[in-house]
Design an enzyme around this catalytic site. Structure first.
Site, PDB file in Angstrom:
ATOM      1  N   SER A  61       0.858  -1.177   0.000  1.00 42.11           N
ATOM      2  CA  SER A  61       0.000   0.000   0.000  1.00 42.11           C
ATOM      3  C   SER A  61       0.893   1.225   0.000  1.00 42.11           C
ATOM      4  CB  SER A  61      -0.876   0.008   1.265  1.00 42.11           C
ATOM      5  OG  SER A  61      -1.461   1.273   1.498  1.00 42.11           O
ATOM      6  N   TYR A  90      -0.790  -0.737  10.438  1.00 36.37           N
ATOM      7  CA  TYR A  90      -0.952  -1.075   9.024  1.00 36.37           C
ATOM      8  C   TYR A  90       0.287  -0.676   8.235  1.00 36.37           C
ATOM      9  CZ  TYR A  90      -3.252  -1.360   4.438  1.00 36.37           C
ATOM     10  OH  TYR A  90      -3.585  -1.677   3.136  1.00 36.37           O
TER      11      TYR A  90
END
Length: 205
Positions: free
Chosen positions: A87, A100
């Site tokens: 990401s 994350y």
């Protein structure tokens, strides 16, 4: 892609499903697995240890184990493509995204190390880093915005993407899938160890 075999994780929904369908349409024999990503946001002091462990297990340990499993076969053939999915939050971060981002940053690091190990064997290892995309992993953010502003899901989606992405629209799953397929071609023979951003310019704002 004829006679090539691809193992695609998280292929029951979202980006994984889009990648699997695209590779199959190009003639690839696709093997599907249900293993997908986890995203849970919370401040670091309130982040549940169990959720942290689950995120690392799925987002980091699983790719590590899959690479271990398939790499000997790739080296024996003298060809292979390992494409991890991270990401843009592996490059940047934000409030309540520390866990994350840590997981995705670690996956980028794993990709770089593996790339150097396998380079002499005709195998490449890259990691795609999408930004805000029209995929289920982002839908919780849309739902939260809709609830906070008394909007429908579709209106909240349009409003969010118009402000979050510089080009004012979502990154599509198809765009990500086409990038993945390019990385499988001979045109990407010399691309390895790269965290490849598809973020609509978010990380340069």
């Amino acid at each position: 892609m004829e006679e090539k075999v691809a193992v695609v994780t998280g292929s029951t929904t979202g980006i994984g499903l889009g990648v699997a369908r695209h590779l199959a349409n190009l003639g690839c024999n696709v093997v599907l697995t249900g293993l997908g990503g986890i995203q849970f946001t919370a401040s670091i002091e309130n982040y549940p240890l169990e959720t942290w462990n689950n995120m690392m297990a799925v987002g980091l340990t699983a790719p590590f184990l899959l690479i271990q499993e398939f790499l000997p076969k790739m080296k024996k053939k003298g060809w292979g493509r390992i494409i991890n999915m991270a990401s843009m939050m592996g490059i940047i971060s934000g409030p309540e995204l520390a866990a994350y981002s840590a997981c995705k940053s670690a996956l980028i690091g794993l990709t770089k190390g593996v790339a150097l190990e396998v380079a002499p064997h005709g195998v490449t290892c890259n990691v795609v880093c999408p930004g805000y995309s029209d995929a289920p992993i982002f839908y919780h953010k849309i739902e939260k915005h809709a609830a906070a502003n008394s909007l429908s899901f579709d209106c909240a989606k349009e409003e969010l993407f118009s402000t979050l992405n510089p080009h004012k629209k979502p990154i599509t799953v198809q765009e990500i899938a086409e990038l993945v397929s390019f990385l499988c071609t001979s045109g990407a023979d010399s691309m390895t160890g790269s965290p490849i951003l598809m973020d609509a310019g978010n990380t340069i704002k």
